[in-house]
Design an enzyme around this catalytic site. Structure first.
Site, PDB file in Angstrom:
ATOM      1  N   SER A  72       9.463   5.670  -4.017  1.00 26.63           N
ATOM      2  CA  SER A  72       9.354   4.553  -2.958  1.00 26.63           C
ATOM      3  C   SER A  72       8.388   5.167  -1.899  1.00 26.63           C
ATOM      4  O   SER A  72       8.460   6.313  -1.928  1.00 26.63           O
ATOM      5  CB  SER A  72      10.751   4.471  -2.380  1.00 26.63           C
ATOM      6  OG  SER A  72      10.585   4.029  -1.046  1.00 26.63           O
ATOM      7  N   GLN A  97      14.776  -8.578  -4.013  1.00 28.07           N
ATOM      8  CA  GLN A  97      13.484  -9.244  -3.890  1.00 28.07           C
ATOM      9  C   GLN A  97      12.916  -9.703  -4.957  1.00 28.07           C
ATOM     10  O   GLN A  97      12.455 -10.844  -4.947  1.00 28.07           O
ATOM     11  CB  GLN A  97      12.583  -8.038  -3.156  1.00 28.07           C
ATOM     12  CG  GLN A  97      11.353  -8.462  -3.093  1.00 28.07           C
ATOM     13  CD  GLN A  97      10.296  -7.352  -2.577  1.00 28.07           C
ATOM     14  OE1 GLN A  97      10.187  -7.313  -1.381  1.00 28.07           O
ATOM     15  NE2 GLN A  97       9.586  -6.666  -3.315  1.00 28.07           N
ATOM     16  N   LEU A 142       0.470   3.794  -2.150  1.00 23.67           N
ATOM     17  CA  LEU A 142       0.990   3.467  -3.540  1.00 23.67           C
ATOM     18  C   LEU A 142       1.501   4.847  -4.342  1.00 23.67           C
ATOM     19  O   LEU A 142       1.079   5.879  -4.011  1.00 23.67           O
ATOM     20  CB  LEU A 142      -0.246   2.870  -4.546  1.00 23.67           C
ATOM     21  CG  LEU A 142      -0.963   1.670  -3.887  1.00 23.67           C
ATOM     22  CD1 LEU A 142      -1.713   1.149  -4.672  1.00 23.67           C
ATOM     23  CD2 LEU A 142       0.318   0.454  -3.578  1.00 23.67           C
ATOM     24  N   GLY A 145       0.577  -1.382   0.161  1.00 21.77           N
ATOM     25  CA  GLY A 145      -0.010  -0.120   0.120  1.00 21.77           C
ATOM     26  C   GLY A 145       0.682   1.128  -0.103  1.00 21.77           C
ATOM     27  O   GLY A 145       1.842   1.212  -0.338  1.00 21.77           O
ATOM     28  N   GLY A 182       5.033   4.058  -9.166  1.00 21.76           N
ATOM     29  CA  GLY A 182       5.765   2.994  -9.647  1.00 21.76           C
ATOM     30  C   GLY A 182       4.835   1.552  -9.543  1.00 21.76           C
ATOM     31  O   GLY A 182       4.782   0.857 -10.361  1.00 21.76           O
ATOM     32  N   HIS A 183       3.771   1.751  -8.359  1.00 23.47           N
ATOM     33  CA  HIS A 183       3.074   0.621  -8.363  1.00 23.47           C
ATOM     34  C   HIS A 183       1.823   0.454  -9.551  1.00 23.47           C
ATOM     35  O   HIS A 183       1.492  -0.337  -9.931  1.00 23.47           O
ATOM     36  CB  HIS A 183       2.346   0.656  -6.927  1.00 23.47           C
ATOM     37  CG  HIS A 183       3.204   0.543  -5.419  1.00 23.47           C
ATOM     38  ND1 HIS A 183       3.369   1.531  -4.888  1.00 23.47           N
ATOM     39  CD2 HIS A 183       3.738  -0.285  -4.965  1.00 23.47           C
ATOM     40  CE1 HIS A 183       4.080   1.131  -3.882  1.00 23.47           C
ATOM     41  NE2 HIS A 183       4.420  -0.156  -3.995  1.00 23.47           N
ATOM     42  N   GLN A 197       8.202  -9.095   7.667  1.00 22.22           N
ATOM     43  CA  GLN A 197       9.214  -8.608   6.936  1.00 22.22           C
ATOM     44  C   GLN A 197      10.132  -7.497   7.782  1.00 22.22           C
ATOM     45  O   GLN A 197      10.992  -6.998   7.110  1.00 22.22           O
ATOM     46  CB  GLN A 197       8.976  -8.479   5.472  1.00 22.22           C
ATOM     47  CG  GLN A 197       8.112  -7.484   5.280  1.00 22.22           C
ATOM     48  CD  GLN A 197       7.766  -7.447   3.711  1.00 22.22           C
ATOM     49  OE1 GLN A 197       6.948  -8.149   3.371  1.00 22.22           O
ATOM     50  NE2 GLN A 197       8.374  -6.564   2.958  1.00 22.22           N
ATOM     51  N   ASP A 256      13.263  -3.001  -5.791  1.00 19.55           N
ATOM     52  CA  ASP A 256      13.753  -3.954  -5.076  1.00 19.55           C
ATOM     53  C   ASP A 256      14.149  -5.223  -5.830  1.00 19.55           C
ATOM     54  O   ASP A 256      13.781  -6.381  -5.928  1.00 19.55           O
ATOM     55  CB  ASP A 256      12.556  -4.530  -4.090  1.00 19.55           C
ATOM     56  CG  ASP A 256      11.815  -3.221  -3.363  1.00 19.55           C
ATOM     57  OD1 ASP A 256      12.356  -3.037  -2.352  1.00 19.55           O
ATOM     58  OD2 ASP A 256      10.787  -2.815  -3.554  1.00 19.55           O
TER      59      ASP A 256
HETATM   60  O1  PAF Z   1       7.706  -4.932  -1.890  1.00 19.96           O
HETATM   61  C1  PAF Z   1       6.858  -4.873  -1.123  1.00 19.96           C
HETATM   62  O2  PAF Z   1       5.954  -4.066  -1.213  1.00 19.96           O
HETATM   63  C2  PAF Z   1       6.685  -6.095  -0.250  1.00 19.96           C
HETATM   64  O3  PAF Z   1       8.046  -6.464   0.123  1.00 19.96           O
HETATM   65  C3  PAF Z   1       5.787  -7.291  -0.875  1.00 19.96           C
HETATM   66  C4  PAF Z   1       6.450  -7.841  -1.968  1.00 19.96           C
HETATM   67  C5  PAF Z   1       4.701  -6.893  -1.030  1.00 19.96           C
HETATM   68  C6  PAF Z   1       5.810  -8.376   0.137  1.00 19.96           C
HETATM   69  O4  PAF Z   1       5.339  -7.908   1.365  1.00 19.96           O
END
Ligand code: PAF
Length: 274
Positions: A182, A150, A29, A27, A32-33, A57, A147
């Protein structure tokens, strides 16, 4: 667009679809999202965005409690971007009991760079992503290249578990001055937003140096760290790595430069492929 909070309701809504394309998010947002959602649109028969701030996390000293929760504004933006379903479960829905089964990614990929400075981070990410991919029945899943590590960890997880899912990376979106978008940029003061440009500036200089033939990557890394320190940042790492596995590159390898550093109390990360 449907806003769904429970796994049962999500399963019901997904009954008539065969190919969900999913953009997992926490969220708050930004463009980028939304670019990922637009990229997802033609790749499936239903576009889902998940919004879940995943406690697993975050380390205890990190910003889990203060992480901005902006569901209403997020939904408005997602609808405008063409999202069909927002899945925003409460913690008690996704973790109805302590999540004792966890995904442990391999140390060579997950305990370096981000994982070195955020121990357990990728266990939390992999565990929640595995669960989100399962509940959304994803056939395509999109993650931002900002990321970078990731994305690589998730790609490898999906491959090694033979999940029937295509993982796609979306390009990092930047503002006009070059700052990588970000959610954590929201923590920066206007003055810090200007200072934050140094991070992409340092990476850009390293990219240019490598393209011009520099091969002493350790020296480039040290210069990058030094430039950040001189401006009052606290860098975690500045690294030249191999794109394929984030190990130290040989001359002929495709490379990526990555950095993470704290500006005041805000930790920013960025990377650029070479
Ligand atoms: O990149 C993120 O926003 C988070 O690490 C993700 C991939 C949604 C997992 O919680």
């Amino acid at each position: 667009m449907q806003l769904i909070h429970t796994i049962d309701a999500l399963r019901e809504a997904l009954n008539k679809f065969r190919h969900p394309a999913v953009v997992p998010t926490m969220g708050n947002l930004h463009a980028g999202h939304l670019a990922l959602v637009r990229q997802a649109k033609p790749l499936g028969d239903v576009t889902i965005s998940t919004i879940f701030v995943n406690r697993l996390q975050f380390a205890p000293h990190e910003d889990f409690d203060t992480y901005p929760r902006t569901l209403e504004a997020d939904c408005q933006q997602l609808e405008a971007a063409g999202c069909d379903i927002v899945f925003a479960p409460k913690e008690s829905v996704l973790y109805p009991q302590a999540q004792t089964f966890k995904v442990h990614p391999p140390t060579e990929l997950a305990d370096i760079l981000e994982g070195h400075f955020r121990p357990g981070f990728f266990i939390g990410v992999c565990t929640v992503v595995m669960k989100l991919l399962a509940v959304t029945q994803a056939r395509t899943a999109l993650f931002g290249k900002k990321d970078y590590q990731q994305l690589m960890v998730i790609r490898n997880m999906v491959k090694q578990f033979a999940l029937p899912i295509e993982v796609i990376g979306g390009e990092t979106q930047r503002n006009a001055a070059g700052l990588a978008l970000s959610s954590r940029n929201g923590y920066l003061t206007p003055a810090q937003r200007e200072e934050a440009l140094l991070l992409s500036g340092v990476l850009r200089r390293m990219v240019d140096a490598v393209r011009s033939g520099a091969t002493d990557f350790v020296q480039l890394e040290q210069e990058g760290m030094q430039a950040l320190r001189a401006a009052g940042w606290v860098p975690d790492y500045v690294a030249v790595r191999r794109q394929s596995d984030l190990q130290v590159p040989q001359a002929q390898d495709a490379k990526v430069v990555l950095a993470a550093a704290r500006l005041g109390s805000t930790r920013l990360i960025d990377n650029m492929e070479i």
